[in-house]
Design an enzyme around this catalytic site. Structure first.
Site, PDB file in Angstrom:
ATOM      1  N   ARG A 264       0.628  -0.858   0.112  1.00  0.00           N
ATOM      2  CA  ARG A 264       0.117   0.188   0.079  1.00  0.00           C
ATOM      3  C   ARG A 264       0.469   1.437  -0.157  1.00  0.00           C
ATOM      4  NH1 ARG A 264      -4.956   0.699  -1.326  1.00  0.00           N
ATOM      5  NH2 ARG A 264      -6.013  -1.152  -0.167  1.00  0.00           N
TER       6      ARG A 264
ATOM      7  N   ARG B 190       1.053  -6.480  -9.791  1.00  0.00           N
ATOM      8  CA  ARG B 190       1.438  -5.844  -9.162  1.00  0.00           C
ATOM      9  C   ARG B 190       1.325  -7.068  -7.802  1.00  0.00           C
ATOM     10  NH1 ARG B 190      -3.562  -2.554  -6.446  1.00  0.00           N
ATOM     11  NH2 ARG B 190      -5.443  -4.091  -6.669  1.00  0.00           N
TER      12      ARG B 190
ATOM     13  N   HIS C 294       0.450   3.582 -10.374  1.00  0.00           N
ATOM     14  CA  HIS C 294      -1.206   4.039  -9.739  1.00  0.00           C
ATOM     15  C   HIS C 294       0.242   5.213  -8.290  1.00  0.00           C
ATOM     16  CE1 HIS C 294      -3.815   3.980  -6.614  1.00  0.00           C
ATOM     17  NE2 HIS C 294      -4.766   3.419  -7.748  1.00  0.00           N
TER      18      HIS C 294
ATOM     19  N   GLU D 296      -2.056   9.310 -11.101  1.00  0.00           N
ATOM     20  CA  GLU D 296      -2.152   8.395 -12.029  1.00  0.00           C
ATOM     21  C   GLU D 296      -1.824   8.375 -13.021  1.00  0.00           C
ATOM     22  OE1 GLU D 296      -4.486   5.664  -9.841  1.00  0.00           O
ATOM     23  OE2 GLU D 296      -4.598   6.766  -8.513  1.00  0.00           O
TER      24      GLU D 296
HETATM   25  O1  BG6 Z   1      -7.121  -0.879  -3.316  1.00  0.00           O
HETATM   26  P1  BG6 Z   1      -6.090  -1.056  -4.133  1.00  0.00           P
HETATM   27  O2  BG6 Z   1      -6.830  -2.289  -5.439  1.00  0.00           O
HETATM   28  O3  BG6 Z   1      -4.832  -0.740  -4.207  1.00  0.00           O
HETATM   29  O4  BG6 Z   1      -7.092  -0.125  -5.019  1.00  0.00           O
HETATM   30  C1  BG6 Z   1      -7.036   1.188  -4.441  1.00  0.00           C
HETATM   31  C2  BG6 Z   1      -7.860   2.782  -5.880  1.00  0.00           C
HETATM   32  O5  BG6 Z   1      -7.312   2.675  -5.908  1.00  0.00           O
HETATM   33  C3  BG6 Z   1      -8.366   3.852  -6.862  1.00  0.00           C
HETATM   34  O6  BG6 Z   1      -6.664   3.801  -8.505  1.00  0.00           O
HETATM   35  C4  BG6 Z   1      -9.365   3.310  -7.343  1.00  0.00           C
HETATM   36  O7  BG6 Z   1     -10.204   3.945  -8.309  1.00  0.00           O
HETATM   37  C5  BG6 Z   1     -10.712   3.132  -5.797  1.00  0.00           C
HETATM   38  O8  BG6 Z   1     -11.313   2.420  -6.542  1.00  0.00           O
HETATM   39  C6  BG6 Z   1      -9.518   1.742  -5.373  1.00  0.00           C
HETATM   40  O9  BG6 Z   1      -9.547   2.052  -3.870  1.00  0.00           O
END
Ligand code: BG6
Length: 286
Positions: free
Chosen positions: A67, A90, A160, A262
């Site tokens: 995260r 990922r 992201h 992103e």
């Molecule tokens: O929890 P993840 O899978 O890493 O994604 C994080 C977020 O990523 C964003 O790009 C999405 O629009 C969200 O909906 C999502 O919660």
């Protein structure tokens, strides 16, 4: 002149004993990349401090996504298709294929090929390469995808990036005025952006279409330039308090500590013929 010896970049055990490549440029700029997901988790420009958010509650296990930093999204962005959220890579173990220093940068390239498991989800052969170059006040991350199968395929993708911020209330994103965007936080409705600066007063989850090559993450004490190439769209995401509380790997007030900007290819999936290669990049300037 010969480049300086590669004295300080190395592959070391990271959190959870997962291997990570530490890049240290001659000027002291640093980046860290886990082989798990080829995920950049740290960027410290030569003249500064950490620029990426990495959750203190992040899991570092092979079956979880890290995260923070820069999750690599491929071959599906979000839930725009039948695959797991943000695709497959990922969660996959990439390999380090190259690492070197030049006179002013440190760089590494990571590679990943399809596996039996990835083909069960997505029946295509591919080579993914992620190149990371750090030096001075810049970090450049380039994702390249080669179609190594005998049939064409299409994919969506993204980098992201979770930026660390000092104060959400005084942080804005600039450079997206006038663009059409899809508001995923409010029923996937299309709008046109009228604001010069996007503010974070509630959940923001927007896909801006045909975005300009450069947007800016603006804080009172600094501005980060975010340049994209090869990715047509820009996603801006912050979950705000209520959604943040639903993530087991975020602390309740972590939403105040990051904004995701992103580089993404969502609206127009990338089409690759057999043997064809595509690349997209995000370059950050502190
Ligand atoms: O929890 P993840 O899978 O890493 O994604 C994080 C977020 O990523 C964003 O790009 C999405 O629009 C969200 O909906 C999502 O919660």
């Amino acid at each position: 002149m010969n480049p300086p010896p590669d004295f300080s970049s190395s592959l070391v055990p990271g959190a959870g004993n997962l291997p990570k490549q530490v890049l240290v440029a001659p000027d002291g700029a640093r980046a860290e990349i886990y082989l798990h997901g080829a995920q950049v988790t740290s960027w410290i420009p030569a003249s500064g401090s950490e620029r990426f958010f990495l959750s203190r509650l992040s899991q570092f296990t092979t079956d979880a996504t890290i995260r923070g930093g820069i999750p690599v999204v491929f071959p599906q962005f979000g839930l725009t298709g039948p695959l797991p959220l943000h695709g497959l890579v990922r969660l996959m173990p990439w390999e380090l294929s190259d690492a070197k220093n030049s006179t002013d940068t440190a760089s590494a390239t990571f590679r990943l090929r399809d596996t039996d498991d990835s083909r069960r989800h997505w029946p295509h052969a591919f080579l993914a390469e992620l190149a990371v170059v750090v030096g001075g006040n810049q970090l450049a991350v380039t994702l390249a995808i080669t179609n190594t199968s005998a049939e064409p395929f299409a994919f969506t993708s993204g980098l992201h990036t979770y930026f660390s911020i000092a104060d959400l209330a005084t942080t804005t994103v600039a450079g997206l005025t006038g663009l059409r965007y899809c508001d995923a936080a409010a029923g996937w409705v299309d709008h046109q952006e009228t604001a010069a600066h996007i503010e974070f007063t509630g959940e923001v989850n927007r896909i801006y279409f045909d975005a300009p090559a450069e947007v800016r993450l603006v804080e009172p004490h600094r501005t980060t330039l975010i340049r994209a190439a090869g990715f047509a769209d820009t996603v801006v995401w912050n979950p705000a308090a209520a959604k943040c509380a639903t993530f087991s790997d975020l602390e309740p007030d972590d939403y105040r500590r990051f904004v995701c900007v992103e580089a993404a290819a969502i609206a127009k999936p990338i089409q690759l013929a057999p043997g064809e290669r595509w690349q997209g990049s995000q370059t950050l300037l502190a």
